[in-house]
Design an enzyme around this catalytic site. Structure first.
Site, mmCIF file in Angstrom:
data_model
loop_
_atom_site.group_PDB
_atom_site.id
_atom_site.type_symbol
_atom_site.label_atom_id
_atom_site.label_comp_id
_atom_site.label_asym_id
_atom_site.label_seq_id
_atom_site.Cartn_x
_atom_site.Cartn_y
_atom_site.Cartn_z
ATOM 1 N N HIS A 241 0.768 -1.648 -0.288
ATOM 2 C CA HIS A 241 -0.049 0.023 0.112
ATOM 3 C C HIS A 241 0.907 1.505 0.137
ATOM 4 O O HIS A 241 1.614 1.252 0.218
ATOM 5 C CB HIS A 241 -1.446 -0.061 0.604
ATOM 6 C CG HIS A 241 -1.948 1.345 0.858
ATOM 7 N ND1 HIS A 241 -1.510 2.617 1.316
ATOM 8 C CD2 HIS A 241 -3.207 0.788 1.597
ATOM 9 C CE1 HIS A 241 -2.728 3.561 1.416
ATOM 10 N NE2 HIS A 241 -3.312 2.373 1.354
ATOM 11 N N CYS A 279 -3.689 2.753 -5.092
ATOM 12 C CA CYS A 279 -4.490 3.931 -4.121
ATOM 13 C C CYS A 279 -4.671 4.879 -4.509
ATOM 14 O O CYS A 279 -3.619 6.156 -4.299
ATOM 15 C CB CYS A 279 -4.172 3.545 -2.090
ATOM 16 S SG CYS A 279 -4.972 4.471 -1.161
ATOM 17 N N HIS A 306 -7.430 0.765 -4.423
ATOM 18 C CA HIS A 306 -8.721 1.410 -3.171
ATOM 19 C C HIS A 306 -8.881 2.487 -3.962
ATOM 20 O O HIS A 306 -7.999 3.292 -4.462
ATOM 21 C CB HIS A 306 -7.423 2.160 -2.448
ATOM 22 C CG HIS A 306 -7.208 0.695 -1.096
ATOM 23 N ND1 HIS A 306 -6.720 1.080 -0.098
ATOM 24 C CD2 HIS A 306 -7.523 -0.382 -1.078
ATOM 25 C CE1 HIS A 306 -6.682 0.189 0.633
ATOM 26 N NE2 HIS A 306 -7.411 -1.261 0.470
ATOM 27 N N ASP A 359 -12.429 3.071 -0.785
ATOM 28 C CA ASP A 359 -11.815 2.858 0.291
ATOM 29 C C ASP A 359 -12.102 5.159 1.172
ATOM 30 O O ASP A 359 -12.202 5.856 -0.222
ATOM 31 C CB ASP A 359 -9.616 4.297 -0.145
ATOM 32 C CG ASP A 359 -9.407 3.659 0.623
ATOM 33 O OD1 ASP A 359 -9.372 3.270 1.896
ATOM 34 O OD2 ASP A 359 -8.525 4.137 1.002
ATOM 35 N N HIS A 360 -12.572 4.580 2.252
ATOM 36 C CA HIS A 360 -13.292 5.448 2.657
ATOM 37 C C HIS A 360 -14.376 6.225 1.796
ATOM 38 O O HIS A 360 -14.606 5.703 0.395
ATOM 39 C CB HIS A 360 -12.633 6.957 2.465
ATOM 40 C CG HIS A 360 -10.737 6.471 3.740
ATOM 41 N ND1 HIS A 360 -9.728 7.523 3.493
ATOM 42 C CD2 HIS A 360 -10.544 5.292 4.055
ATOM 43 C CE1 HIS A 360 -8.832 6.501 4.002
ATOM 44 N NE2 HIS A 360 -9.592 5.317 4.484
ATOM 45 N N TYR A 376 -14.922 5.051 7.478
ATOM 46 C CA TYR A 376 -15.240 3.440 7.396
ATOM 47 C C TYR A 376 -16.904 3.983 7.147
ATOM 48 O O TYR A 376 -17.519 3.116 8.007
ATOM 49 C CB TYR A 376 -15.015 2.196 7.865
ATOM 50 C CG TYR A 376 -13.412 2.879 7.067
ATOM 51 C CD1 TYR A 376 -13.591 1.386 6.186
ATOM 52 C CD2 TYR A 376 -12.371 2.926 7.533
ATOM 53 C CE1 TYR A 376 -11.604 1.473 5.104
ATOM 54 C CE2 TYR A 376 -10.926 3.226 6.737
ATOM 55 C CZ TYR A 376 -10.856 2.539 6.023
ATOM 56 O OH TYR A 376 -9.590 2.471 5.507
HETATM 57 C C1 DNO Z 1 -7.027 3.431 5.934
HETATM 58 C C2 DNO Z 1 -6.531 2.881 5.577
HETATM 59 C C3 DNO Z 1 -4.735 1.765 5.206
HETATM 60 C C4 DNO Z 1 -4.185 0.949 4.901
HETATM 61 C C5 DNO Z 1 -2.872 0.581 5.389
HETATM 62 C C6 DNO Z 1 -2.523 -0.972 4.019
HETATM 63 O O1 DNO Z 1 -8.115 3.986 5.737
HETATM 64 O O2 DNO Z 1 -5.967 2.669 3.634
HETATM 65 O O3 DNO Z 1 -4.405 1.462 6.720
HETATM 66 O O4 DNO Z 1 -5.850 -0.673 5.163
HETATM 67 O O5 DNO Z 1 -2.321 0.991 5.143
HETATM 68 O O6 DNO Z 1 -1.953 -1.418 4.717
#
Ligand code: DNO
Length: 400
Positions: A241, A279, A306, A359-360, A376
């Site tokens: 990530h 991401c 993401h 993601d979020h 989340y």
């Molecule tokens: C936050 C996430 C990060 C992600 C980590 C992966 O919302 O995108 O905490 O899970 O960095 O290791």
């Protein structure tokens, strides 16, 4: 077509597997959050969670994350033992049929935001990263010694102004948000019950005094050289990530920020098991990261997506925007994703469907009466997932 996934934080998550099923995701992204960092994930524990997920008609698609211990990032004498444990966990995951594993290599702090309740004009809430406020936290709340040299002078100046106007309560809240609240539920390095989290945090940062970006890269190379062959054998795809945000904070190196960084990682140990979590919200903070182009460049190595949008502001500040709003062109990003899937399918790859998760999400409507983890919320992510799915369908030909 998208392989729609959803992050679930296990039994403690306020969002239930039943709710996730209704939202329309089919794959779960989760971790054994109850196992302390560095310990082996035993087959029985993995299987328990897998069974629970499957009993709701869902599948466990992705592990996010199998955390890399600080000892591995710092290359302490204990690192080989920690890497051996890591490899055992990977083998165990592979033998349970779980094939995609996320990790990151950010020292001490994972993602960082300074305001978890930033209001958008329509009343929705989102998360904000204000760089000068973060610097104020570092230099004047945490009081990290000699930290000023790690930031541009004009931002230090703004940070000093911000700190001088902050009440004690505001300063405490900021420290709590950065050290505990955004970290705790994702395997944070500081225990929420710690008597003095700020000192514990500073102690951890101090361990990196002699570790610069070059050295951290070598620690990552060492980790990959041991772990990737084992992952290959276990049939597991690892995917790193990116750093969020993608620039150094707290005087700590961050080494997963740009296309050049990603290329270095891919080249460090060439293998289909050495991949990337793409991401958009992390990489997209930098306007010099051209995301659709990067998806084309790294396509074959992207094992997980993401998707998120953001609005960039001056001084490297940003807030998270609705998935189809903001500065990132989600349509172009999705086009690149769909093309990569088509390319893989033609090539005969069985993993042509790339798992994707919203993601979020923004906090909206009934989310305000729930107590979901920051970033989340149920409804905000549900809307995002629907938007992404519609976009993908609109862009796909009938084969994908
Ligand atoms: C936050 C996430 C990060 C992600 C980590 C992966 O919302 O995108 O905490 O899970 O960095 O290791």
């Amino acid at each position: 077509m998208l392989l729609k996934t959803w992050r679930w934080f296990g039994a403690k998550d306020s969002v239930t597997l039943g709710e996730i099923r209704q939202v329309g995701a089919t794959g779960i992204v989760t971790a054994l959050h109850h196992i302390p960092n560095g310990e082996v994930w035993e087959i029985a524990e993995i299987q328990k969670v897998k069974n629970e997920i499957e009993s709701h008609g869902l599948t466990w698609e992705v592990v996010e994350s199998l955390p890399v211990s600080e000892g591995i990032k710092q290359a302490t004498p204990d690192r080989d033992r920690l890497i051996t444990n890591y490899i055992t966990s990977l083998k165990n995951l592979g033998s349970c049929g779980i094939r995609t594993v996320v990790y990151n290599f950010m020292p001490v702090l994972d993602w960082a935001r300074t305001d978890l309740q930033f209001h958008l004009p329509d009343g929705a809430e989102t998360m904000y990263f204000d760089f000068p406020t973060f610097i104020a936290f570092d230099l004047y709340i945490l009081k990290r010694a000699d930290g000023e040299k790690d930031y541009p002078p004009h931002l230090v100046h703004i940070a000093r102004e911000i700190a001088s106007k902050m009440t004690v309560e505001e300063a405490e809240k900021l420290a709590y948000n950065v050290i505990i609240k955004t970290q705790g539920f994702i395997d944070g390095s500081i225990d929420g019950n710690s008597a003095d989290p700020k000192s514990a945090f500073l102690d951890l940062i101090r361990k990196y005094q002699q570790i610069d970006g070059m050295m951290l890269r070598e620690h990552l190379r060492y980790f990959l050289s041991k772990v990737i062959p084992a992952a290959e054998e276990a049939g597991v795809r690892m995917c790193i990530h990116p750093d969020d945000p993608p620039f150094p904070l707290l005087g700590l190196p961050r080494i997963v920020k740009t296309a050049a960084d990603l290329q270095w990682i891919i080249d460090a140990v060439p293998s289909s098991s050495n991949g990337i979590t793409f991401c958009t919200g992390s990489l997209g903070v930098r306007a010099d990261n051209q995301l659709p182009e990067m998806i084309r460049q790294f396509g074959p190595h992207i094992h997980f997506l993401h998707l998120r949008n953001l609005k960039r502001l001056e001084n490297s500040c940003f807030y998270e925007a609705g998935h189809l709003d903001g500065d990132l062109n989600m349509k172009e990003i999705m086009k690149a994703v769909v093309s990569e899937q088509v390319r893989r399918k033609k090539e005969g790859r069985t993993d042509w469907l790339i798992p994707v998760r919203p993601d979020h999400g923004l906090k909206l409507l009934y989310d305000f009466s729930r107590n979901d983890n920051p970033g989340y919320p149920l409804l905000g992510r549900m809307k995002a997932l629907a938007q992404l799915e519609g976009l993908a369908l609109g862009l796909s030909d009938k084969e994908v």
